[in-house]
Design a protein around this motif. Structure first.
Motif, PDB file in Angstrom:
ATOM      1  N   VAL A 287       0.831  -1.202   0.000  1.00 37.86           N
ATOM      2  CA  VAL A 287       0.000   0.000   0.000  1.00 37.86           C
ATOM      3  C   VAL A 287       0.867   1.254   0.000  1.00 37.86           C
ATOM      4  O   VAL A 287       0.597   2.221  -0.731  1.00 37.86           O
ATOM      5  CB  VAL A 287      -0.950  -0.011   1.216  1.00 37.86           C
ATOM      6  CG1 VAL A 287      -1.617   1.341   1.382  1.00 37.86           C
ATOM      7  CG2 VAL A 287      -1.998  -1.098   1.056  1.00 37.86           C
TER       8      VAL A 287
ATOM      9  N   PHE B  97       2.289   2.513  -3.307  1.00 40.91           N
ATOM     10  CA  PHE B  97       1.375   3.159  -4.248  1.00 40.91           C
ATOM     11  C   PHE B  97       0.812   4.468  -3.708  1.00 40.91           C
ATOM     12  O   PHE B  97      -0.144   5.009  -4.252  1.00 40.91           O
ATOM     13  CB  PHE B  97       0.224   2.211  -4.594  1.00 40.91           C
ATOM     14  CG  PHE B  97       0.643   1.057  -5.452  1.00 40.91           C
ATOM     15  CD1 PHE B  97       0.753   1.196  -6.825  1.00 40.91           C
ATOM     16  CD2 PHE B  97       0.950  -0.168  -4.887  1.00 40.91           C
ATOM     17  CE1 PHE B  97       1.145   0.132  -7.628  1.00 40.91           C
ATOM     18  CE2 PHE B  97       1.345  -1.237  -5.666  1.00 40.91           C
ATOM     19  CZ  PHE B  97       1.451  -1.087  -7.044  1.00 40.91           C
ATOM     20  N   LYS B  98       1.395   4.982  -2.627  1.00 42.28           N
ATOM     21  CA  LYS B  98       0.969   6.260  -2.076  1.00 42.28           C
ATOM     22  C   LYS B  98       1.941   7.359  -2.484  1.00 42.28           C
ATOM     23  O   LYS B  98       3.115   7.106  -2.772  1.00 42.28           O
ATOM     24  CB  LYS B  98       0.906   6.194  -0.542  1.00 42.28           C
ATOM     25  CG  LYS B  98      -0.215   5.345   0.022  1.00 42.28           C
ATOM     26  CD  LYS B  98      -0.202   5.394   1.539  1.00 42.28           C
ATOM     27  CE  LYS B  98      -1.330   4.570   2.142  1.00 42.28           C
ATOM     28  NZ  LYS B  98      -1.328   4.631   3.628  1.00 42.28           N
ATOM     29  N   THR B  99       1.450   8.584  -2.479  1.00 41.35           N
ATOM     30  CA  THR B  99       2.325   9.733  -2.676  1.00 41.35           C
ATOM     31  C   THR B  99       2.981  10.101  -1.344  1.00 41.35           C
ATOM     32  O   THR B  99       2.519   9.682  -0.270  1.00 41.35           O
ATOM     33  CB  THR B  99       1.539  10.934  -3.212  1.00 41.35           C
ATOM     34  OG1 THR B  99       0.527  11.287  -2.260  1.00 41.35           O
ATOM     35  CG2 THR B  99       0.884  10.602  -4.545  1.00 41.35           C
TER      36      THR B  99
ATOM     37  N   PHE C 250      -6.105   2.537   2.620  1.00 38.13           N
ATOM     38  CA  PHE C 250      -6.031   2.336   1.184  1.00 38.13           C
ATOM     39  C   PHE C 250      -5.537   3.634   0.536  1.00 38.13           C
ATOM     40  O   PHE C 250      -5.848   4.723   1.022  1.00 38.13           O
ATOM     41  CB  PHE C 250      -7.401   1.970   0.600  1.00 38.13           C
ATOM     42  CG  PHE C 250      -8.007   0.741   1.219  1.00 38.13           C
ATOM     43  CD1 PHE C 250      -7.614  -0.524   0.819  1.00 38.13           C
ATOM     44  CD2 PHE C 250      -8.967   0.852   2.210  1.00 38.13           C
ATOM     45  CE1 PHE C 250      -8.168  -1.652   1.383  1.00 38.13           C
ATOM     46  CE2 PHE C 250      -9.537  -0.262   2.788  1.00 38.13           C
ATOM     47  CZ  PHE C 250      -9.137  -1.525   2.369  1.00 38.13           C
ATOM     48  N   PRO C 251      -4.785   3.545  -0.555  1.00 37.85           N
ATOM     49  CA  PRO C 251      -4.332   4.774  -1.220  1.00 37.85           C
ATOM     50  C   PRO C 251      -5.520   5.575  -1.758  1.00 37.85           C
ATOM     51  O   PRO C 251      -6.336   5.054  -2.526  1.00 37.85           O
ATOM     52  CB  PRO C 251      -3.457   4.253  -2.374  1.00 37.85           C
ATOM     53  CG  PRO C 251      -3.104   2.852  -1.990  1.00 37.85           C
ATOM     54  CD  PRO C 251      -4.254   2.335  -1.194  1.00 37.85           C
TER      55      PRO C 251
ATOM     56  N   ASP D 197      -5.269   8.202  -3.681  1.00 36.22           N
ATOM     57  CA  ASP D 197      -4.946   8.518  -5.068  1.00 36.22           C
ATOM     58  C   ASP D 197      -3.730   7.687  -5.468  1.00 36.22           C
ATOM     59  O   ASP D 197      -2.596   8.153  -5.372  1.00 36.22           O
ATOM     60  CB  ASP D 197      -4.648  10.014  -5.227  1.00 36.22           C
ATOM     61  CG  ASP D 197      -4.415  10.408  -6.670  1.00 36.22           C
ATOM     62  OD1 ASP D 197      -4.802   9.626  -7.563  1.00 36.22           O
ATOM     63  OD2 ASP D 197      -3.842  11.490  -6.909  1.00 36.22           O
ATOM     64  N   PRO D 198      -3.952   6.425  -5.903  1.00 32.11           N
ATOM     65  CA  PRO D 198      -2.821   5.533  -6.213  1.00 32.11           C
ATOM     66  C   PRO D 198      -1.831   6.184  -7.173  1.00 32.11           C
ATOM     67  O   PRO D 198      -2.212   6.800  -8.161  1.00 32.11           O
ATOM     68  CB  PRO D 198      -3.498   4.317  -6.848  1.00 32.11           C
ATOM     69  CG  PRO D 198      -4.885   4.327  -6.293  1.00 32.11           C
ATOM     70  CD  PRO D 198      -5.249   5.775  -6.148  1.00 32.11           C
ATOM     71  N   SER D 199      -0.560   6.030  -6.852  1.00 33.89           N
ATOM     72  CA  SER D 199       0.492   6.662  -7.644  1.00 33.89           C
ATOM     73  C   SER D 199       1.654   5.695  -7.825  1.00 33.89           C
ATOM     74  O   SER D 199       1.947   4.877  -6.947  1.00 33.89           O
ATOM     75  CB  SER D 199       0.980   7.942  -6.953  1.00 33.89           C
ATOM     76  OG  SER D 199       2.119   8.461  -7.590  1.00 33.89           O
TER      77      SER D 199
ATOM     78  N   ASN E 225       7.605   5.688   0.182  1.00 30.28           N
ATOM     79  CA  ASN E 225       7.067   5.040  -1.004  1.00 30.28           C
ATOM     80  C   ASN E 225       8.190   4.499  -1.888  1.00 30.28           C
ATOM     81  O   ASN E 225       8.046   3.455  -2.536  1.00 30.28           O
ATOM     82  CB  ASN E 225       6.181   6.005  -1.791  1.00 30.28           C
ATOM     83  CG  ASN E 225       6.894   7.297  -2.138  1.00 30.28           C
ATOM     84  OD1 ASN E 225       7.942   7.628  -1.580  1.00 30.28           O
ATOM     85  ND2 ASN E 225       6.327   8.049  -3.071  1.00 30.28           N
TER      86      ASN E 225
END
Length: 321
Positions: free
Chosen positions: A53, A56-58, A70-71, A73-75, A286
Motif C-alpha cells: 500500500v 502506491f501512495k504519494t 487504502f491509497p 490517489d494511487p500513484s 514510497n
C-alpha cells in the motif's frame, strides 16, 4: 480388575468433555481455531500489505495523520523514482535517451539493479559452497565410523545456536588478514560456512535412511565410494539438495550485519543497499517500499517454481519405504 472384554473407552465415556464430545463444542473449537488463525494471519501478512500500500501512495499521503488504509490517489511515483535512479546510477541514461528519446534524471543515486546482481552473486555462491561442503561431510558422517564422530556432530549442532554477530570481530580480523575486505568473496565464504552445519544435518538424515541395497548394488558393479556418492546418491538426493540450497540462498540474500560491516557502498548487496534509502526525517517511504517489492520479485519467482522441491527435501521425500 479389567478383563479382555471390557470396553477400553468405558472410563472415558463416564467423563465426557462437552468441548470435545458435543456438537456445540465442536462448533466452539472450530470458531476458536478460525479466529486464532485469522489473528495470526493478520499479524504475519499485515506488514506485507502495508509495504504494498505504501508503495502506491504519494509522499504527502504517507505523511497524513491518521494514515490511510487504502491509497486515496494511487500513484507509481515510488516505482518511477526507483527505476530512474537505477538507470542513472547504472550508467544507462544515455542508452535510454538514444533509444527512446527520454531524458532520465533522479535526485536519488542508488543502483537497484546492481544491488540485485550483487545479492544474486553472493547468495548463489554461498548456496553452492554450503551444498558442496555440507553434502560431502554428511555422507562421510552417515556412512563412516570414526573416533570423535558424535562430538563432531554435537559441535556442528552447537554452531547453529550462536548468532552471527557473536563472531563479528574475529571474522572481520580474518577477512582483513586475508585481504578480502570489501569483496563479495568474503561474504560468500562466511555465508557458506554459516549454513553448512544445517546442510550437514539435513543431508545426513537423507543418507541415514538411504537403502543399503542400492549402495551394495553399486559396489557389485565395482563402483568406487566416490562414484557411488556422485552417480547414485547425489541424483536421488535432488530434493534435499534443493532444500539445502534454498536455505543457504535465503540466508545470504537477507543477511544485513556482515554485508554492512564488510562492504562499502559500491559493493552493497540488497539489505544494506535498501538501508541507504532511509535518510532520517527525509525518507521517502514510497520509494523504500517500491524498491523492496522490486527486489523481492526474483526471489518470489524462483521460490514459486521450486517450492515443491523445497517441501519434499525438508521432509526427506526423496526416498520412500
Amino acid at each position: 480388575m479389567a478383563t479382555d472384554n471390557t470396553d477400553p473407552t468405558a472410563e472415558y465415556r463416564k467423563n465426557q468433555s462437552w468441548l470435545y464430545d458435543s456438537k456445540a463444542g465442536g462448533y466452539v473449537r472450530k470458531t476458536a481455531i478460525g479466529l486464532l488463525t485469522l489473528v495470526i494471519g493478520v499479524f504475519v501478512l499485515f506488514p506485507l500489505y502495508w509495504m504494498v500500500v505504501t508503495a502506491f501512495k504519494t509522499t504527502s499521503e504517507i505523511q497524513q495523520i491518521p494514515p490511510t488504509v487504502f491509497p486515496a490517489d494511487p500513484s507509481l511515483e515510488g516505482f518511477r523514482l526507483v527505476i530512474e535512479s537505477s538507470i542513472q546510477a547504472g550508467g544507462y541514461a544515455g542508452l535510454v535517451s538514444d533509444l527512446f528519446g527520454i531524458t532520465v534524471t533522479s535526485a536519488i543515486d542508488i543502483n537497484l539493479l546492481g544491488l540485485i546482481v550483487n545479492s544474486l552473486k553472493v547468495a548463489v555462491g554461498a548456496g553452492l559452497i554450503a551444498v558442496v561442503l555440507g553434502t560431502g561431510a554428511s555422507y562421510v558422517l552417515s556412512r563412516r565410523e570414526f573416533r570423535g564422530k558424535n562430538l563432531l556432530m554435537s559441535l556442528l549442532l552447537a554452531s547453529l545456536m550462536f548468532p552471527g554477530t557473536a563472531i563479528m570481530v574475529p571474522e572481520w580480523e580474518l577477512i582483513s588478514t586475508l585481504g578480502l575486505f570489501n569483496t563479495h568473496l568474503a561474504l560468500i565464504l562466511i555465508y557458506g560456512a554459516m549454513t553448512s552445519p544445517f546442510v550437514v544435518w539435513l543431508m545426513k538424515g537423507f543418507f541415514d535412511d538411504f537403502p543399503d541395497s542400492i549402495i551394495e548394488a553399486s559396489q557389485i558393479d565395482q563402483c568406487t565410494p566416490f562414484e557411488t556418492f556422485w552417480y547414485v546418491l547425489v541424483p536421488m538426493a535432488r530434493n534435499s539438495l534443493i532444500a539445502s540450497f534454498i536455505f543457504a540462498f535465503l540466508l545470504a540474500w537477507n543477511e544485513l550485519v556482515f554485508a554492512l560491516t564488510l562492504l562499502d557502498n559500491s559493493k552493497f548487496t540488497v539489505p544494506p543497499g535498501l538501508l541507504t534509502f532511509v535518510q532520517g526525517f527525509n525518507t521517502q517511504w514510497n520509494v523504500v517500499a517500491a524498491a523492496s517489492i522490486i527486489v523481492s520479485i526474483p526471489v518470489l519467482a524462483g521460490l514459486a517454481y521450486i517450492q515443491r522441491y523445497f517441501v519434499q527435501g525438508l521432509t526427506g521425500g526423496a526416498i520412500k519405504g
